[in-house]
Write a protein that holds these residues in place. Structure first.
Motif, PDB file in Angstrom:
ATOM      1  N   TYR A  86     110.946  56.755 -33.128  1.00  0.00           N
ATOM      2  CA  TYR A  86     112.151  57.426 -32.648  1.00  0.00           C
ATOM      3  C   TYR A  86     113.091  57.806 -33.795  1.00  0.00           C
ATOM      4  O   TYR A  86     113.844  58.765 -33.690  1.00  0.00           O
ATOM      5  CB  TYR A  86     112.893  56.531 -31.653  1.00  0.00           C
ATOM      6  CG  TYR A  86     112.041  56.100 -30.499  1.00  0.00           C
ATOM      7  CD1 TYR A  86     111.125  56.971 -29.908  1.00  0.00           C
ATOM      8  CD2 TYR A  86     112.130  54.807 -29.981  1.00  0.00           C
ATOM      9  CE1 TYR A  86     110.334  56.584 -28.852  1.00  0.00           C
ATOM     10  CE2 TYR A  86     111.342  54.400 -28.921  1.00  0.00           C
ATOM     11  CZ  TYR A  86     110.445  55.293 -28.365  1.00  0.00           C
ATOM     12  OH  TYR A  86     109.658  54.894 -27.327  1.00  0.00           O
ATOM     13  N   CYS A  87     113.032  57.051 -34.886  1.00  0.00           N
ATOM     14  CA  CYS A  87     113.934  57.296 -36.021  1.00  0.00           C
ATOM     15  C   CYS A  87     113.213  57.979 -37.184  1.00  0.00           C
ATOM     16  O   CYS A  87     113.658  57.895 -38.337  1.00  0.00           O
ATOM     17  CB  CYS A  87     114.548  55.976 -36.492  1.00  0.00           C
ATOM     18  SG  CYS A  87     115.470  55.102 -35.214  1.00  0.00           S
TER      19      CYS A  87
ATOM     20  N   GLU B 124     117.969  55.582 -40.834  1.00  0.00           N
ATOM     21  CA  GLU B 124     117.661  54.956 -39.547  1.00  0.00           C
ATOM     22  C   GLU B 124     116.238  54.393 -39.536  1.00  0.00           C
ATOM     23  O   GLU B 124     115.963  53.340 -38.956  1.00  0.00           O
ATOM     24  CB  GLU B 124     117.829  55.976 -38.416  1.00  0.00           C
ATOM     25  CG  GLU B 124     119.252  56.446 -38.203  1.00  0.00           C
ATOM     26  CD  GLU B 124     120.120  55.359 -37.575  1.00  0.00           C
ATOM     27  OE1 GLU B 124     119.979  55.119 -36.360  1.00  0.00           O
ATOM     28  OE2 GLU B 124     120.910  54.742 -38.314  1.00  0.00           O
TER      29      GLU B 124
ATOM     30  N   HIS C 163     113.254  58.482 -25.218  1.00  0.00           N
ATOM     31  CA  HIS C 163     113.551  59.122 -26.488  1.00  0.00           C
ATOM     32  C   HIS C 163     112.579  60.273 -26.694  1.00  0.00           C
ATOM     33  O   HIS C 163     111.472  60.253 -26.189  1.00  0.00           O
ATOM     34  CB  HIS C 163     113.367  58.157 -27.665  1.00  0.00           C
ATOM     35  CG  HIS C 163     114.350  57.042 -27.704  1.00  0.00           C
ATOM     36  ND1 HIS C 163     114.257  55.943 -26.881  1.00  0.00           N
ATOM     37  CD2 HIS C 163     115.442  56.840 -28.480  1.00  0.00           C
ATOM     38  CE1 HIS C 163     115.249  55.115 -27.152  1.00  0.00           C
ATOM     39  NE2 HIS C 163     115.971  55.624 -28.119  1.00  0.00           N
TER      40      HIS C 163
ATOM     41  N   GLY D  65     114.786  61.488 -31.962  1.00  0.00           N
ATOM     42  CA  GLY D  65     115.719  60.377 -31.876  1.00  0.00           C
ATOM     43  C   GLY D  65     116.803  60.557 -30.832  1.00  0.00           C
ATOM     44  O   GLY D  65     117.722  59.753 -30.734  1.00  0.00           O
ATOM     45  N   LYS D  66     116.730  61.615 -30.035  1.00  0.00           N
ATOM     46  CA  LYS D  66     117.737  61.805 -28.992  1.00  0.00           C
ATOM     47  C   LYS D  66     117.484  60.836 -27.844  1.00  0.00           C
ATOM     48  O   LYS D  66     116.373  60.399 -27.603  1.00  0.00           O
ATOM     49  CB  LYS D  66     117.690  63.243 -28.473  1.00  0.00           C
ATOM     50  CG  LYS D  66     117.994  64.289 -29.539  1.00  0.00           C
ATOM     51  CD  LYS D  66     117.815  65.690 -28.978  1.00  0.00           C
ATOM     52  CE  LYS D  66     118.024  66.731 -30.062  1.00  0.00           C
ATOM     53  NZ  LYS D  66     117.769  68.104 -29.572  1.00  0.00           N
ATOM     54  N   VAL D  67     118.558  60.511 -27.139  1.00  0.00           N
ATOM     55  CA  VAL D  67     118.449  59.561 -26.044  1.00  0.00           C
ATOM     56  C   VAL D  67     118.991  60.202 -24.787  1.00  0.00           C
ATOM     57  O   VAL D  67     120.051  60.812 -24.791  1.00  0.00           O
ATOM     58  CB  VAL D  67     119.233  58.265 -26.353  1.00  0.00           C
ATOM     59  CG1 VAL D  67     119.098  57.272 -25.211  1.00  0.00           C
ATOM     60  CG2 VAL D  67     118.750  57.660 -27.654  1.00  0.00           C
TER      61      VAL D  67
ATOM     62  N   THR E 245     120.017  52.534 -28.385  1.00  0.00           N
ATOM     63  CA  THR E 245     120.098  53.023 -29.743  1.00  0.00           C
ATOM     64  C   THR E 245     119.711  51.872 -30.660  1.00  0.00           C
ATOM     65  O   THR E 245     119.453  50.748 -30.216  1.00  0.00           O
ATOM     66  CB  THR E 245     121.531  53.479 -30.054  1.00  0.00           C
ATOM     67  OG1 THR E 245     122.392  52.335 -29.946  1.00  0.00           O
ATOM     68  CG2 THR E 245     121.976  54.560 -29.080  1.00  0.00           C
TER      69      THR E 245
END
Length: 861
Positions: free
Chosen positions: A567-568, A574, A633, A637-639, A650
């Motif tokens: 995700y990062c 991150e 996700h 990396g958007k939630v 996050t």
């Protein structure tokens, strides 16, 4: 509570079919089924089974038991078709198990049909069209049976429908997702893009018009029919080309490879290879009389009708097959077995056929095979009213030994949801290819086991459910989770992405063998970019212990934190935070598992402690929200939050979550009374750690050495390499010491060690290499101490020299000592000990557990 009676007949019915009646039905191969994969070995085995049946028929040809002879070819499982992509879809059956056999049967039917049509054409062109009425009775009899077999094979291979445009034919075996059939009173369309569907449909188109034109005419003298149509001219030319004694060519459809993806191209090659194999065998059946005749006359290969290549091929086949008397028959012998001839072959007919006896015998050999294949190859078909019943039956029977997995059945749904045109360009394609590399590699049992492990951890991580190893339960779980997301592109793809991440965790982290090097793995993005994660030595050692302990229950929890590496991916800062978070999670569960398991003999319900994290309500275990979040996700990396109950953390939230998880684990230790060093130590020193968990014992010995050796205050690469070289556990006081037979006392060792059962405790264990372990064997302490001193890294040169001299005086071979590496640093403590008694073991256990607690306590507390 009253229950309705169970009606099993509504769920299943079972019928046995020969090949002909098997193909009274229309079949769909579901898109989740594996591609066709039978090679030469499987095809040969099928033909061998048919010829075993022929052999039995020949033995019984003079008796009345022939009607009871058949060859059983296993059980197939079908279900009512659920796809609407075909004309009259409800008339099809979906093949749940048996598609390899049914597909091979269909290929044999197609090739037999082609062979019989060409042989019938050849008979007519060369003999019957020019013969006067009654002059070639034998050829007429053979031709009549050929035409009967052709009619049977045509109906087995194809379906027929009529509309205002005329007759239309299409295959009885089609593949979902690649083949479609649409039909209306004014229009018909059959689009076959699968390799098998395309080949069979091409055969139908290639043969159908000549068959219609020749119907009821090939058994009559009529030389002009071969000039009446271009396709008939071509057929006559193919049937009589080259040497008239045999047929070599086989029809192969032209495919435009430029319009096919790699997987489909590969499938066409597999099918064409199978066609070549079947055709070679059918040629051999037709031509064996020539082959045998040439051999019986001792004709050289050069002078025979066969080239060296063909001679070699047929020699190989004749050695591979149990072909009974193939090629050795007389015409009258064949007539005995071919009991369907209405006209008995008379001596006059046989004499009339002598000139072309090899060719006519070859035709009859093929008819014998065709009749047996059509009428006497039998399968049992289990028909289920729906796929759930079918898969339950399939999982129980596992009839082929290579069962489908829930991953494969789920993939078809995901591909269909993307749409065949969009799938190749979507990230879903990338994820499934990556998963397939891992899950489909190796033997069938390996594939099944890997899939089960991945799905169990995925389900627990996603919804908290504990899946069984039952195929249908896993399949239903994936279907139930996926169906509500099918129309939501992002959610649907997220679900596949999460399954991909769980699979990559197993492939890159959990199932990577420890080799003395730090663990590293790649995080791969659909764009093709990747980042390498290099684990620290302490994380590598921790994962090694968890894996070797078969502590798979922690995988679901670790997958949570491993997922943030994906995700990062696009943010380096991150990404590094996510990496440290994953490392912290590994060390936390390692510390908890070490403390918990070392205080108990056996597992003591530790799996239930972890499962509780996923199933209890938040307020019960103190977590801020459910641990079983459905991660929402994308790879940027958007939630997004789909519903209030979903937990899409996050990195900050994930760090808080790990803190809460640690608190829950500490509470579990508190409930067991082992949440501080003294209380834990009191229990740990009494545990038979060697029998309880050898991987954990090895890990604890390493941690003790890290603390004791001042030169290495932390786990290092040196320790990992040393551990890889010193994997075996040595009992200083032997597990089974020598007994003084006269006084029934333990010889050479303190009897109190064995009175208190301390020989298996932590304080009595060392790590050494296998050769040194063998050298130590069951020796006395006096001898062991000298060996420890010789191999200890901390022994001085003088001490090593004296130890070697002492060992040689005791009968050790000089070369025996020199062949092993010195500097075995994990036996330093034992080498410096004066004696080995009950008190030494107890004191060492206390010192070791103190060191271990102090080292791992910060990982959890």
């Amino acid at each position: 509570m009253a229950r309705d009676p169970v009606d099993i007949k509504q769920a299943f019915n079972t019928e046995s079919y020969n090949t002909q009646t098997l193909f009274d039905t229309k079949y769909i191969i579901p898109s989740y089924q594996r591609e066709y994969a039978w090679g030469k070995e499987s095809i040969l085995r099928l033909f061998e089974d048919v010829y075993q049946c022929i052999n039995e028929l020949e033995k019984s040809s003079n008796g009345s038991s022939g009607n009871q002879i058949f060859t059983f070819f296993g059980t197939i499982i079908t279900a009512k078709n659920r796809s609407g992509a075909f004309y009259k879809s409800e008339e099809y059956k979906s093949i749940i198990d048996g598609q390899q056999r049914i597909t091979t049967f269909a290929l044999i039917v197609a090739l037999l049909l082609e062979k019989c049509i060409k042989l019938a054409t050849k008979l007519h062109v060369l003999y019957l069209s020019s013969a006067k009425s009654g002059d070639d009775k034998f050829a007429s009899v053979v031709q009549s049976k050929l035409l009967s077999i052709i009619d049977t094979l045509k109906s087995m291979l194809r379906q027929e429908n009529r509309n205002t445009q005329g007759k239309h034919y299409f295959p009885r075996v089609l593949r979902e997702g690649m083949d479609t059939v649409s039909y209306s009173p004014a229009e018909f369309q059959c689009d076959t893009r699968s390799a098998v569907g395309f080949y069979i449909n091409s055969i139908i188109q290639y043969l159908i018009e000549p068959c219609d034109l020749l119907e009821n005419r090939l058994d009559k003298p009529d030389q002009n029919i071969w000039q009446s149509d271009d396709k008939l001219k071509k057929l006559a030319k193919e049937a009589t080309a080259s040497d008239n004694k045999y047929l070599r060519d086989v029809f192969k459809p032209n495919t435009n490879n430029a319009n096919l993806d790699d997987e489909t191209c590969s499938q066409f090659l597999t099918v064409l290879t199978a066609i070549d194999c079947i055709n070679t065998i059918l040629n051999f059946i037709c031509e064996a009389p020539y082959f045998i005749d040439a051999r019986s006359r001792l004709t050289s290969v050069k002078d025979s009708v066969f080239s060296k290549k063909l001679d070699r091929t047929y020699n190989d086949l004749s050695e591979s097959f149990e072909f009974c008397n193939l090629g050795h028959h007389s015409l009258s012998e064949l007539d005995d077995v071919l009991n369907y001839f209405e006209t008995t072959i008379t001596p006059e007919m046989e004499a009339h056929a002598q000139e072309n006896q090899c060719f006519l015998k070859g035709v009859m050999e093929l008819l014998l095979f065709a009749e047996t294949f059509i009428e006497r190859v039998v399968v049992t078909q289990i028909n289920a009213s729906n796929e759930n019943y079918a898969f339950s039956m399939f999982d129980s029977l596992n009839t082929t030994g290579q069962a489908l997995t829930a991953f494969e059945t789920f993939k078809a749904k995901a591909v269909n949801a993307e749409g065949n045109k969009n799938y190749n360009q979507s990230p879903v394609n990338f994820w499934f290819k990556e998963m397939g590399i891992f899950l489909n590699h190796g033997e069938p049992n390996d594939k099944k086991k890997r899939t089960i492990d991945v799905l169990i951890s995925f389900a627990r991580a996603t919804t908290g459910e504990t899946l069984s190893e039952d195929l249908n339960r896993q399949r239903v779980y994936l279907n139930n989770q996926f169906e509500p997301l099918v129309k939501q592109n992002d959610s649907r793809r997220d679900f596949v992405c999460h399954l991909f991440i769980a699979t990559k965790f197993w492939a890159d982290v959990w199932l990577t063998e420890f080799n003395g090097q730090v663990l590293s793995f790649n995080i791969v993005h659909p764009s093709g970019q990747s980042k390498t994660v290099v684990c620290s030595p302490d994380v590598t050692l921790s994962l090694s212990m968890l894996k070797e302990s078969n502590h798979k229950v922690v995988s679901a929890l670790l997958i949570k934190f491993y997922s943030f590496l994906y995700y990062c991916f696009d943010n380096d800062d991150e990404f590094n935070r996510a990496k440290e978070l994953f490392f912290a999670a590994v060390k936390a569960v390692t510390a908890f598992s070490t403390i918990y398991r070392s205080a108990h003999n056996g597992t003591a319900g530790i799996e239930a402690r972890y499962k509780k994290l996923f199933t209890d309500k938040p307020q019960t275990i103190g977590l801020p929200r459910r641990l079983c979040w459905f991660l929402r996700h994308d790879l940027q990396g958007k939630v997004t939050h789909v519903d209030p109950d979903a937990f899409a953390p996050t990195l900050d939230e994930a760090e808080n979550l790990l803190t809460a998880i640690k608190s829950c684990l500490i509470n579990e230790l508190k409930a067991k009374g082992i949440d501080d060093r003294v209380k834990w130590q009191d229990k740990a020193k009494r545990v038979n750690i060697y029998d309880s968990n050898r991987a954990l014992a090895r890990f604890m010995i390493c941690i003790d050495w890290v603390v004791e050796d001042s030169k290495h205050p932390a786990i290092t690469d040196v320790l990992l390499r040393t551990l890889a070289e010193n994997r075996t556990i040595e009992h200083v006081a032997p597990q089974k010491p020598k007994i003084n037979q006269q006084v029934s006392l333990i010889k050479d060792w303190d009897p109190k060690i064995y009175d208190d059962n301390l020989q298996e405790s932590l304080g009595n264990l060392l790590l050494i290499s296998q050769p040194i372990n063998s050298l130590l064997s069951n020796r006395s302490w006096e001898e062991k101490k000298i060996i420890y001193t010789y191999f200890s890294k901390d022994s001085s040169d003088n001490e090593k020299s004296l130890a070697k001299q002492s060992l040689e005086e005791r009968g050790f071979d000089k070369g025996e000592l020199d062949q092993y590496k010195d500097g075995q640093i994990l036996i330093n403590q034992a080498a410096q000990t004066y004696g080995w008694t009950q008190q030494v073991i107890m004191d060492r256990t206390v010192r070791m557990t103190t060191n271990i607690w102090d080292f791992i306590e910060p990982w959890l507390f």
